[in-house]
Write a protein that holds these residues in place. Sequence first.
Motif, PDB file in Angstrom:
ATOM      1  N   TYR A 198      -2.958   1.674   4.742  1.00  0.00           N
ATOM      2  CA  TYR A 198      -1.599   1.193   4.504  1.00  0.00           C
ATOM      3  C   TYR A 198      -1.041   1.879   3.267  1.00  0.00           C
ATOM      4  N   GLN A 199       0.277   2.013   3.210  1.00  0.00           N
ATOM      5  CA  GLN A 199       0.940   2.610   2.053  1.00  0.00           C
ATOM      6  C   GLN A 199       1.822   1.560   1.379  1.00  0.00           C
ATOM      7  N   LEU A 200       1.523   1.247   0.136  1.00  0.00           N
ATOM      8  CA  LEU A 200       2.331   0.297  -0.605  1.00  0.00           C
ATOM      9  C   LEU A 200       3.613   0.959  -1.109  1.00  0.00           C
ATOM     10  N   PRO A 201       4.694   0.206  -1.235  1.00  0.00           N
ATOM     11  CA  PRO A 201       5.911   0.754  -1.844  1.00  0.00           C
ATOM     12  C   PRO A 201       5.640   1.134  -3.302  1.00  0.00           C
ATOM     13  N   PRO A 202       6.300   2.171  -3.808  1.00  0.00           N
ATOM     14  CA  PRO A 202       6.075   2.613  -5.195  1.00  0.00           C
ATOM     15  C   PRO A 202       6.295   1.502  -6.218  1.00  0.00           C
ATOM     16  N   GLU A 203       7.291   0.631  -5.991  1.00  0.00           N
ATOM     17  CA  GLU A 203       7.559  -0.411  -6.987  1.00  0.00           C
ATOM     18  C   GLU A 203       6.421  -1.439  -7.048  1.00  0.00           C
ATOM     19  N   ILE A 204       5.777  -1.690  -5.905  1.00  0.00           N
ATOM     20  CA  ILE A 204       4.632  -2.609  -5.905  1.00  0.00           C
ATOM     21  C   ILE A 204       3.455  -1.974  -6.625  1.00  0.00           C
ATOM     22  N   GLU A 205       3.235  -0.683  -6.411  1.00  0.00           N
ATOM     23  CA  GLU A 205       2.164   0.015  -7.131  1.00  0.00           C
ATOM     24  C   GLU A 205       2.414  -0.019  -8.640  1.00  0.00           C
ATOM     25  N   GLU A 206       3.670   0.159  -9.032  1.00  0.00           N
ATOM     26  CA  GLU A 206       4.004   0.120 -10.462  1.00  0.00           C
ATOM     27  C   GLU A 206       3.719  -1.257 -11.054  1.00  0.00           C
ATOM     28  N   GLN A 207       4.086  -2.297 -10.330  1.00  0.00           N
ATOM     29  CA  GLN A 207       3.865  -3.658 -10.818  1.00  0.00           C
ATOM     30  C   GLN A 207       2.370  -3.982 -10.876  1.00  0.00           C
ATOM     31  N   LEU A 208       1.611  -3.529  -9.878  1.00  0.00           N
ATOM     32  CA  LEU A 208       0.169  -3.762  -9.879  1.00  0.00           C
ATOM     33  C   LEU A 208      -0.517  -2.979 -11.001  1.00  0.00           C
ATOM     34  N   THR A 209      -0.042  -1.774 -11.254  1.00  0.00           N
ATOM     35  CA  THR A 209      -0.591  -0.984 -12.360  1.00  0.00           C
ATOM     36  C   THR A 209      -0.338  -1.688 -13.686  1.00  0.00           C
TER      37      THR A 209
END
Length: 324
Positions: free
Chosen positions: A254-265
């Motif tokens: 699966y590919q997460l949206p960039p904004e979700i990756e930023e928030q998780l980071t």
Amino acid sequence: MILVLSYDAYEQGTDPVISWLLHYEVPFVKVSLHDLINHRASYHIDLKNRDVVINGLSVRDTITTIWHRRFLGAGRTLSFPVGSHAEQLGFEIRTELQDLVSYLELLFRDKTWLTAFHQIKINKLELLDVASQCGLRVPHTQIINNRHDLLAFYLLLDGQLISKPIADVRGSYCHDDGSTYVLLTTTIDAARIAALPEHFFPSLFQEKVAVEFEIRVFYLDGRFFPTAMLLSGPERHIDKKLDSASERVHYVPYQLPPEIEEQLTRLMHSIGLNTGSIDLLKTLGGEYVFIEVNPVGQYLAESVFCHYALDKEIAEWLINHEPA
């Protein structure tokens, strides 16, 4: 040299990584909690010189990278002589080992760690608070100790309510008839609420999110390996552990949206973790809801089904962080 801290016996998330270290012919040593209390090696810890000496050799400057995975959990399997003081003896020995390991972490704190000891214990309530501050959506959650407030929360959520342990519990209860009971996420309905006493032990109640599918994300130092768990058919257990081995579950990349990756980071940096298994829900409305992160969660099934080769990725991370 790489130091691996894990179980004494086989552990599905550790041993495949060790196989890659052997394949790459990289020097490493594996140490378990049992090694600290059994007679496999003679060692002493010199507090004055801040050194650890094993079989006469100092390892303080030899160890450079440390991978800690499910090391202290082995303390639950330690056995003690049966007797009237066995429970107290077990408590005191585990406490002694806890303080010993804490000092060893302090001694090696300048090394490169993949999950330090003090970062393993995650407070679920604090984690939800930090995740919300990082911009992630989290389920509406309340800690309640009485039936009146629970009923009000139930009505506020239009009856969509679950309960789960406050802490990260992995225990079980054995009954005299041979049955075993475990703690799972449970749906709460009006009948359950009516059956409760007026006051009870403070418990966690949470919004039941309408789910399209669940996502398990393995995070490794800024990189994401997401797996969607697609379930055939309309029926789904509230606790995904009851569906994980079902033939109706399909694991797909699966590919997460960039904004979700930023928030998780941002979240992982905030809680000081450079690896962990993150659980998300994808709602019927297309939103992503954060549930939890397990610093030492299992990853092998998702790795195999999605061809992520995470055991190889972890091994190469350890090797790449060794001094040239």
